[in-house]
Motif scaffolding. Structure first.
Motif, PDB file in Angstrom:
ATOM      1  N   VAL A 105       0.843  -1.197   0.000  1.00 33.18           N
ATOM      2  CA  VAL A 105       0.000   0.000   0.000  1.00 33.18           C
ATOM      3  C   VAL A 105       0.879   1.248   0.000  1.00 33.18           C
ATOM      4  N   PHE A 106       1.895   1.233   0.834  1.00 36.64           N
ATOM      5  CA  PHE A 106       2.828   2.358   0.930  1.00 36.64           C
ATOM      6  C   PHE A 106       3.457   2.671  -0.429  1.00 36.64           C
ATOM      7  N   LYS A 107       3.944   1.656  -1.113  1.00 35.87           N
ATOM      8  CA  LYS A 107       4.619   1.857  -2.399  1.00 35.87           C
ATOM      9  C   LYS A 107       3.659   2.374  -3.472  1.00 35.87           C
ATOM     10  N   VAL A 108       2.441   1.864  -3.486  1.00 31.62           N
ATOM     11  CA  VAL A 108       1.467   2.261  -4.508  1.00 31.62           C
ATOM     12  C   VAL A 108       1.207   3.769  -4.471  1.00 31.62           C
ATOM     13  N   PHE A 109       1.266   4.355  -3.283  1.00 32.03           N
ATOM     14  CA  PHE A 109       1.006   5.793  -3.171  1.00 32.03           C
ATOM     15  C   PHE A 109       2.283   6.630  -3.217  1.00 32.03           C
ATOM     16  N   MET A 110       3.395   6.098  -2.713  1.00 37.38           N
ATOM     17  CA  MET A 110       4.607   6.902  -2.622  1.00 37.38           C
ATOM     18  C   MET A 110       5.443   6.901  -3.902  1.00 37.38           C
ATOM     19  N   VAL A 111       5.461   5.795  -4.626  1.00 37.92           N
ATOM     20  CA  VAL A 111       6.262   5.758  -5.862  1.00 37.92           C
ATOM     21  C   VAL A 111       5.779   6.782  -6.884  1.00 37.92           C
ATOM     22  N   PRO A 112       4.468   6.874  -7.172  1.00 34.38           N
ATOM     23  CA  PRO A 112       4.024   7.934  -8.091  1.00 34.38           C
ATOM     24  C   PRO A 112       4.364   9.336  -7.582  1.00 34.38           C
ATOM     25  N   LEU A 113       4.303   9.534  -6.270  1.00 32.37           N
ATOM     26  CA  LEU A 113       4.635  10.838  -5.704  1.00 32.37           C
ATOM     27  C   LEU A 113       6.065  11.233  -6.045  1.00 32.37           C
ATOM     28  N   PHE A 114       6.994  10.292  -5.910  1.00 34.38           N
ATOM     29  CA  PHE A 114       8.405  10.597  -6.109  1.00 34.38           C
ATOM     30  C   PHE A 114       8.889  10.444  -7.549  1.00 34.38           C
ATOM     31  N   GLU A 115       8.121   9.720  -8.382  1.00 36.74           N
ATOM     32  CA  GLU A 115       8.653   9.423  -9.707  1.00 36.74           C
ATOM     33  C   GLU A 115       7.747   9.803 -10.868  1.00 36.74           C
ATOM     34  N   GLU A 116       6.463  10.023 -10.619  1.00 34.74           N
ATOM     35  CA  GLU A 116       5.541  10.282 -11.723  1.00 34.74           C
ATOM     36  C   GLU A 116       4.985  11.699 -11.636  1.00 34.74           C
ATOM     37  N   LYS A 117       4.158  12.048 -12.592  1.00 35.66           N
ATOM     38  CA  LYS A 117       3.610  13.402 -12.644  1.00 35.66           C
ATOM     39  C   LYS A 117       2.464  13.597 -11.653  1.00 35.66           C
ATOM     40  N   TYR A 118       1.635  12.564 -11.465  1.00 32.85           N
ATOM     41  CA  TYR A 118       0.454  12.679 -10.602  1.00 32.85           C
ATOM     42  C   TYR A 118       0.517  11.645  -9.484  1.00 32.85           C
ATOM     43  N   PHE A 119      -0.113  11.969  -8.347  1.00 29.12           N
ATOM     44  CA  PHE A 119      -0.219  10.985  -7.271  1.00 29.12           C
ATOM     45  C   PHE A 119      -1.611  11.053  -6.645  1.00 29.12           C
ATOM     46  N   HIS A 120      -2.113   9.886  -6.248  1.00 27.74           N
ATOM     47  CA  HIS A 120      -3.388   9.778  -5.545  1.00 27.74           C
ATOM     48  C   HIS A 120      -3.198  10.383  -4.158  1.00 27.74           C
ATOM     49  N   ALA A 121      -4.009  11.379  -3.808  1.00 27.42           N
ATOM     50  CA  ALA A 121      -3.773  12.141  -2.585  1.00 27.42           C
ATOM     51  C   ALA A 121      -4.741  11.814  -1.459  1.00 27.42           C
ATOM     52  N   ASP A 122      -5.491  10.720  -1.588  1.00 28.41           N
ATOM     53  CA  ASP A 122      -6.491  10.410  -0.558  1.00 28.41           C
ATOM     54  C   ASP A 122      -6.451   8.923  -0.189  1.00 28.41           C
ATOM     55  N   PRO A 123      -5.361   8.476   0.465  1.00 30.44           N
ATOM     56  CA  PRO A 123      -5.184   7.047   0.751  1.00 30.44           C
ATOM     57  C   PRO A 123      -5.841   6.565   2.035  1.00 30.44           C
ATOM     58  N   HIS A 124      -7.043   7.062   2.348  1.00 35.03           N
ATOM     59  CA  HIS A 124      -7.691   6.556   3.563  1.00 35.03           C
ATOM     60  C   HIS A 124      -8.280   5.170   3.282  1.00 35.03           C
ATOM     61  N   PRO A 125      -8.502   4.348   4.311  1.00 31.82           N
ATOM     62  CA  PRO A 125      -8.891   2.949   4.121  1.00 31.82           C
ATOM     63  C   PRO A 125     -10.114   2.741   3.231  1.00 31.82           C
ATOM     64  N   GLY A 126     -11.043   3.699   3.213  1.00 30.95           N
ATOM     65  CA  GLY A 126     -12.237   3.544   2.386  1.00 30.95           C
ATOM     66  C   GLY A 126     -11.962   3.571   0.898  1.00 30.95           C
ATOM     67  N   ASN A 127     -10.793   4.052   0.502  1.00 29.34           N
ATOM     68  CA  ASN A 127     -10.446   4.119  -0.916  1.00 29.34           C
ATOM     69  C   ASN A 127      -9.536   2.987  -1.366  1.00 29.34           C
ATOM     70  N   ILE A 128      -9.278   2.028  -0.474  1.00 26.29           N
ATOM     71  CA  ILE A 128      -8.376   0.916  -0.801  1.00 26.29           C
ATOM     72  C   ILE A 128      -9.021  -0.395  -0.375  1.00 26.29           C
ATOM     73  N   SER A 129      -9.046  -1.349  -1.286  1.00 23.12           N
ATOM     74  CA  SER A 129      -9.550  -2.693  -0.962  1.00 23.12           C
ATOM     75  C   SER A 129      -8.550  -3.729  -1.459  1.00 23.12           C
ATOM     76  N   VAL A 130      -8.787  -4.955  -1.075  1.00 20.61           N
ATOM     77  CA  VAL A 130      -7.976  -6.071  -1.566  1.00 20.61           C
ATOM     78  C   VAL A 130      -8.936  -7.189  -1.950  1.00 20.61           C
ATOM     79  N   ASP A 131      -8.704  -7.834  -3.097  1.00 20.82           N
ATOM     80  CA  ASP A 131      -9.611  -8.892  -3.525  1.00 20.82           C
ATOM     81  C   ASP A 131      -9.163 -10.244  -2.985  1.00 20.82           C
TER      82      ASP A 131
END
Length: 481
Positions: free
Chosen positions: A244-270
């Motif tokens: 979970v940490f990498k999914v949000f932090m890698v785009p922040l440090f390496e890409e143009k856009y990052f998802h800015a709302d990583p609260h539990p309601g926005n993340i699930s696992v199948d």
């Protein structure tokens, strides 16, 4: 909406909280004690007042929840509940928008936010997730923002100029950007960008079926909430938190856009362990230079280098021009040592508390380009700790920096600063100084002797003799007026 009656309602509900906060702020600035119990109670009453005033003020409270230069830490924490505790609008009032987009809406609400809510629906015979604007939300926003701007000047009668200027900046930015979040075609754009950035990750993102300004129809992609018992029982907690940490932090440090709302309601696992991301209404972007400065700031805080912390903050535009930098260095050094205590590294919560104290007490200004990152990192740290209570944000950030070679780039940038500073100092020393006297300088004698050393070397081929003559000339130059 009647502007006059709405203004009275806003003043009636917020004036007591604003006046109480003025008292709290003045006591904090004067160094007087304010109990945590009092702060928490007032923060709760302030947040409740915002909720009661509807979508505009709920959203404004969400914006304030990352403004450590405006509110103390207790308020920031309490305002975080505006992310989750938002009641949905009545079903009958929102289904019209869905029908206009050709989707059959059910009354089952998956999520409710300040500007919209998500329902289960059916589109062309398939089950879908439908995000729809709250009724009359644009009209409400325009009226409330107009009132906010009219009331803003009155704050000068209550608060110090620094606070008023900070609030004015927040209101101006809020009024410029809020209407973009009502346009779901823009959310669809960011959805596609982040989906492309995460293509190499084991992450699922619901496909966009149809997007209009008021309705967003998406693939229905259910999963277990990332902090649910089912998710934690079927996955290794430590590994899940790292993913979970990498999914949000890698785009922040390496890409143009990052998802800015990583609260539990926005993340699930199948059931297969794949992560599922939802809601791309809050997306941030950081330019490459700011990204490197951010890494440098983080590393400087980690090693307790208060001087470099202030230097980097200055480069980020976070320090007011009139601020005494020496005092800031002493303040940061004190707070860093207090936060560290007996341990070697500082937890992110201490970092955020440190940042809140600094921006609130010192003549600093929180750059808009960093506000969203600070919010995102705080929410992400909380989510990862709910997954794995032993999750250490600092250690994992250092690990990520090493894997992605970010520390190396930050070091190069820091060395460049050292070089520029030394180079400027040398250039400044080369500037001619004004002569205090009209007497003719005799320094030309030494310069002549230095000039003679060069042909002397060519005629005698004696380097030592030439160097001695040069040193003699330099000594004479420095000693004569």
């Amino acid at each position: 909406m009647n502007t006059f009656s709405r203004t009275l309602t806003i003043v009636r509900k917020l004036a007591p909280r604003v006046l109480k906060y003025r008292d709290i702020r003045n006591r904090i600035i004067e160094g007087k004690e304010v109990s945590e119990t009092e702060l928490e109670r007032e923060a709760r009453l302030f947040t409740d007042a915002l909720i009661s005033l509807g979508p505009t003020f709920i959203k404004f409270g969400q914006v304030l929840s990352v403004r450590a230069d405006v509110l103390p830490d207790s308020y920031l924490r309490e305002l975080q509940r505006l992310q989750d505790e938002v009641p949905p609008a009545p079903f009958e009032e929102v289904k019209t928008y869905a029908e206009e987009a050709g989707v059959e809406l059910t009354d089952k609400v998956i999520a409710a936010a300040s500007l919209g809510q998500v329902h289960i629906g059916y589109f062309q015979g398939q089950i879908v997730a439908v995000k729809v604007n709250r009724p009359r939300v644009e009209e409400i926003l325009r009226t409330d923002i107009k009132i906010m701007k009219r009331l803003l000047p009155f704050l000068r009668l209550i608060f110090d100029s620094s606070f008023v200027e900070s609030i004015k900046i927040v209101v101006d930015l809020f009024s410029k950007r809020i209407f973009d979040e009502l346009d779901y075609t823009k959310e669809a754009f960011y959805h596609d960008k982040i989906q492309e950035e995460l293509k190499d990750f084991n992450v699922k993102i619901p496909k966009i079926v149809k997007a209009t300004k008021k309705v967003l129809i998406m693939e229905y992609l259910p999963g277990y909430k990332i902090t649910s018992d089912e998710a934690l029982r079927n996955n290794d907690r430590r590994a899940l938190a790292w993913r979970v940490f990498k999914v949000f932090m890698v785009p922040l440090f390496e890409e143009k856009y990052f998802h800015a709302d990583p609260h539990p309601g926005n993340i699930s696992v199948d059931e297969n362990g794949s992560l599922i991301l939802y809601d791309f209404g809050m997306v941030g972007s950081i330019d490459p230079e700011t990204r490197i400065k951010l890494v440098r700031l983080y590393l400087s805080l980690s090693r307790g280098d208060a001087i470099m912390v202030v230097n980097v903050l200055d480069q980020l535009g976070a320090i007011q021009p009139f601020a005494n930098r020496d005092v800031l260095v002493k303040g940061f050094d004190l707070m860093i040592r207090q936060a560290k205590g007996e341990v070697e590294q500082i937890e992110l919560e201490d970092f955020n508390r440190l940042a809140s104290q600094a921006f609130y007490k010192f003549p600093l200004r929180l750059p808009e380009k960093l506000a969203l990152y600070l919010r995102m990192s705080g929410v992400l740290e909380g989510t990862c700790k709910m997954i794995d209570p032993d999750f250490d944000f600092v250690q994992n950030t250092v690990r990520l920096m090493q894997e992605e070679r970010l520390a190396r780039l930050a070091l190069i940038d820091e060395l460049s600063d050292y070089f520029r500073t030394a180079n400027n100092a040398i250039k400044a020393s080369m500037l001619r100084k004004g002569e205090p006297s009209r007497k003719r300088s005799k320094k030309w004698i030494g310069s002549l002797i230095i000039a003679i050393s060069l042909p002397l070397y060519f005629f005698t081929n004696d380097a030592y003799l030439a160097i001695l003559v040069s040193i003699l000339g330099l000594s004479i130059t420095l000693s004569l007026p």
